[in-house]
Design an enzyme around this catalytic site. Structure first.
Site, PDB file in Angstrom:
ATOM      1  N   GLU A  38      44.108  52.605  51.991  1.00  0.00           N
ATOM      2  CA  GLU A  38      43.588  51.252  51.732  1.00  0.00           C
ATOM      3  C   GLU A  38      43.199  50.554  53.030  1.00  0.00           C
ATOM      4  O   GLU A  38      42.280  49.730  53.054  1.00  0.00           O
ATOM      5  CB  GLU A  38      44.607  50.427  50.958  1.00  0.00           C
ATOM      6  CG  GLU A  38      45.021  51.004  49.593  1.00  0.00           C
ATOM      7  CD  GLU A  38      43.852  51.260  48.652  1.00  0.00           C
ATOM      8  OE1 GLU A  38      42.788  50.604  48.807  1.00  0.00           O
ATOM      9  OE2 GLU A  38      43.977  52.147  47.774  1.00  0.00           O
TER      10      GLU A  38
ATOM     11  N   GLU B 256      34.649  54.574  49.908  1.00  0.00           N
ATOM     12  CA  GLU B 256      35.683  55.611  49.805  1.00  0.00           C
ATOM     13  C   GLU B 256      35.662  56.516  51.033  1.00  0.00           C
ATOM     14  O   GLU B 256      36.711  56.986  51.482  1.00  0.00           O
ATOM     15  CB  GLU B 256      35.487  56.432  48.526  1.00  0.00           C
ATOM     16  CG  GLU B 256      36.617  57.407  48.239  1.00  0.00           C
ATOM     17  CD  GLU B 256      37.930  56.718  47.859  1.00  0.00           C
ATOM     18  OE1 GLU B 256      37.950  55.477  47.708  1.00  0.00           O
ATOM     19  OE2 GLU B 256      38.944  57.431  47.731  1.00  0.00           O
TER      20      GLU B 256
END
Lengths: 496, 496
Positions: free
Chosen positions: A264, A293
């Protein structure tokens, strides 16, 4: 004021509305009491409805046309106008009632999903999920008609501008042609080696959090503009200048939360590194979920599962948890964190078997959007697919089609970006290493500055100036492909 | 749909917008990273601006006129329409630019206030506070002109509908005529008694929080629709079905946080007890800040500083903190919590000296709004006033005019409601005791149901159906006065 300047004002107001929704959405997944779900659903629905109203207002349409006629903008402003048009085209395709109805349905089904997942009770979720799917199909059809795309591509485009099934299918077909064999060979090699030594818990969750904060700091996370909190399903959310990531702690296994925080943080560095001058404008936004991503995976999978990183991490872990012994050696920690082992849970999957989870979800959600798969048939289809792809038999839906929040959240068209991101991460990391030969040595010393600096210049600060492939060509010399990912997996798992 | 039904839809959308702003405002005071202040300011400004736009839209104005013409509404719907008109009149008086400018100025000055208060640096806050005051004076003049009120009454009316200086001045004059003497006599009596035994800390803050949660539960706080958190300046905020109170913990003194939690719980019970069927409509709102404060004070000052309550609390405290000894007797705890002692900090003031803090702030803010007191002269005026009223010499502005967030928040016209609330609390508690003679016995047993039930029926569930005085007449037989408050203070402090 020119039409374009008026649009800039309008879109900075939109950014504020989206920021408000971002914080309220974060709160709903972290702190909100259950009884507030309905009211929060109303709040998010009206914010999305108002944003939609602003985007689709006749004045906005007229100003866009005028600004496009006037032209004469430099590259950044021209790209900003292009992204404004993109946003308006997506919004203009969907009637406001549908937007608000979908927002409400999603808020309800997300709440039910939490209980349904806990109790592994798909039947409880089914009617809510069916309603979410029904509305997403309507949205896909409406957008598809307006944008000249098939419904799934239209949904995909809202997460990853320009991405199409026609691009994904050959990439995924290529993966399918060599990945199963690579997994099999990696597991043989693994089986022939002595098993890595396990790490005995428990691991204090406060210490896990402190360790996560320390690594976030080393990676360059700006805590004056962000937070780390806890949620059932880890995510990176919040708003501009307020980037909030979450994780969940397990006393028996610190690795899951730790790798989750690193993942994250990769997302967060992208958000915090967006071009400052444009952070309230569309061109200042992250390019799309595939590149997003790629930024989480370049940190988690490329940098932080490398041998070099574990020479830095090992002493930190020994000190934090007050442990010692051979199981805490860099070599053993690296071996533990590069196991190839098919499993039920996508978010816990290793990077070699992860694409199989995505191939399955991509297959199922394209069928659901096409109307070829009903919600009632989802659990069987999911379980059958996991048997085909990874040879696993799902014992309960909690470990199957209930594990992810994406579909209950109405995020159809999102899943493929995870694997596209893995391909982009390998491609970008290879280019970063070519540009910064000292990279491994820096990672071994816990110095992420060279990697971060390269990503800032080649990805973060580009915002949405370029399309995904143009950005990749500029940064890596080639459009998105599978070669770097394959070379990475072969190098790490086949002892290449 | 009738015009009135359309208005109901419009105002439930407004309630959702206000709820969103409520959660974002709560977050700004509890969790938000400092670097997000500017972006959060933009978010709150646009939400308030959009609410203002909806309230002042020509359609809203036309629908109000049409609904008022049509009439034929029952009491609740008629009151709802009346409150809609009130909200529209207040909003319509202020141009949207002024609303958004004020919202931004407030967000900035609230952030600066936190640092200025910490460093006791009034000069740092002054320019921001001056800007907030300038905009509040503009708002007061605009509202005054539209509502036919003087600017201060117009601001006051937005916190406490119907309240006027003409009502406040005689009440405050009456207090001024007997309160100083009462304080003096109370302190003589106090001085003649043996001093209460002090409680030796430290007191674990986790235990303090657990104790607060236990008492909130006993009082009837619904945790499925609310939370308890931490902030520098305790408050009750959040949104419908999501009532969030805050406190701050001091290891050396658990009483401050504990009484703070009881106080905010009183506010929260009012919010959670509003008429469910009307909770998204104006008539479902709390009547005003005077009555709101009466609900916090009836819990904190009337019920939870009574002798009866301490017979329930004493064993809880001994068990929670693992202490014993005479200082933990109900009598000693009651004595400790009913000391009359002039002090610098309003929020820490006892109920007898508290009104002096309000008289001072009322005097100063009426002068500031009238243009008779400049920000530059505020510290001296504040310190001089505290010397006159309580005989205290302020050593630094942190303990003087920097102690409260209200003025930096633009809340001019709010302060008097604290003392008006104290009057109402005494009046309502006396009526509740007359209706429920068993009340003291119940409090001694930690049973708050009878008090809560009476407040639900006589205050909470009335929402905004009645005006403050009509509500008080119905519940207590008389409009707002000082008699009950005086009798309460004489009974508790003069051994009446």
């Amino acid at each position: 004021m020119t039409a374009y300047q008026t649009l800039e004002q309008r879109f900075s107001r939109l950014a504020a509305l989206e920021g408000a929704a971002g914080i309220l959405g974060w709160d709903a997944q972290t702190l909100m009491p259950d009884g507030a779900a309905e009211a929060r659903g109303d709040q998010l629905a009206i914010l999305r409805g108002l944003a939609h109203e602003i985007l689709t207002a006749p004045e906005t349409r007229d100003e866009l046309a005028a600004a496009e006629r006037q032209g004469g903008l430099d590259a950044w402003n021209a790209a900003n106008l292009r992204e404004m048009r993109r946003a308006q085209a997506h919004a203009g395709a969907v009637p406001r009632d549908l937007v608000e109805a979908s927002s409400r349905a999603v808020s309800r089904s997300e709440m039910v999903w939490r209980e349904a997942r806990r109790d592994s009770d798909f039947a409880r979720l089914a009617p809510y999920l069916a309603e979410v799917l029904r509305l997403q199909r309507e949205i896909g059809q409406a957008k598809g008609a307006a944008l000249g795309l098939d419904p799934y591509d239209a949904l995909l485009d809202s997460y990853d501008p320009g991405m199409r099934r026609a691009v994904i299918d050959p990439l995924f077909a290529d993966l399918t042609s060599w990945l199963p064999d690579l997994i099999a060979r990696a597991r043989e090699i693994q089986a022939a080696r002595p098993a890595p030594l396990p790490l005995a818990g428990p691991f204090d969750t406060g210490t896990q959090r402190a360790l996560g904060l320390k690594l976030m700091t080393a990676l360059g996370f700006d805590f004056t503009r962000g937070r780390l909190d806890i949620s059932l399903h880890p995510f990176c959310g919040g708003a501009t200048d307020d980037v909030r990531i979450t994780t969940r702690y397990d006393e028996a296994d610190f690795g899951r939360a730790l790798m989750g925080v690193l993942h994250e943080t990769g997302h967060a560095l992208y958000e915090q590194g967006r071009p400052a001058a444009w952070r309230h404008q569309p061109v200042g936004a992250a390019r799309g979920m595939s590149l997003h991503e790629s930024q989480s995976l370049i940190v988690e999978m490329q940098a932080c599962r490398s041998r070099a990183f574990f020479t830095y991490l090992a002493p930190l872990l020994r000190e934090a948890f007050g442990r010692s012994g051979p199981e805490w050696s860099p070599e053993n920690l690296h071996a533990l964190n590069t196991q190839v082992r098919p499993g039920f849970i996508r978010v816990d999957a290793d990077e070699a078997t992860y694409p199989a989870h995505i191939l399955l979800r991509y297959r199922l959600e394209t069928a659901m959007i096409a109307g070829d798969l009903a919600i009632a048939d989802l659990p069987d289809a999911f379980n059958e697919g996991l048997r085909d792809l990874l040879g696993l038999t799902v014992p309960e839906d909690r470990l199957g089609c209930l594990q992810d929040i994406h579909w209950p959240s109405g995020a159809f068209g999102y899943f493929p970006t995870y694997t596209l991101g893995a391909l982009a991460a390998a491609q970008l990391f290879r280019a970063a290493q070519a540009a910064e030969p000292a990279l491994p040595g820096c990672l071994a010393a816990g110095d992420f500055a060279p990697l971060r600096t390269w990503l800032r210049a080649n990805v973060h600060e580009v915002g949405s100036l370029l399309g995904t492939d143009d950005l990749l060509v500029r940064a890596t010399g080639a459009p998105l492909g599978t070669a770097a990912f394959r070379a990475h997996l072969e190098g790490r798992y086949l002892g290449g």
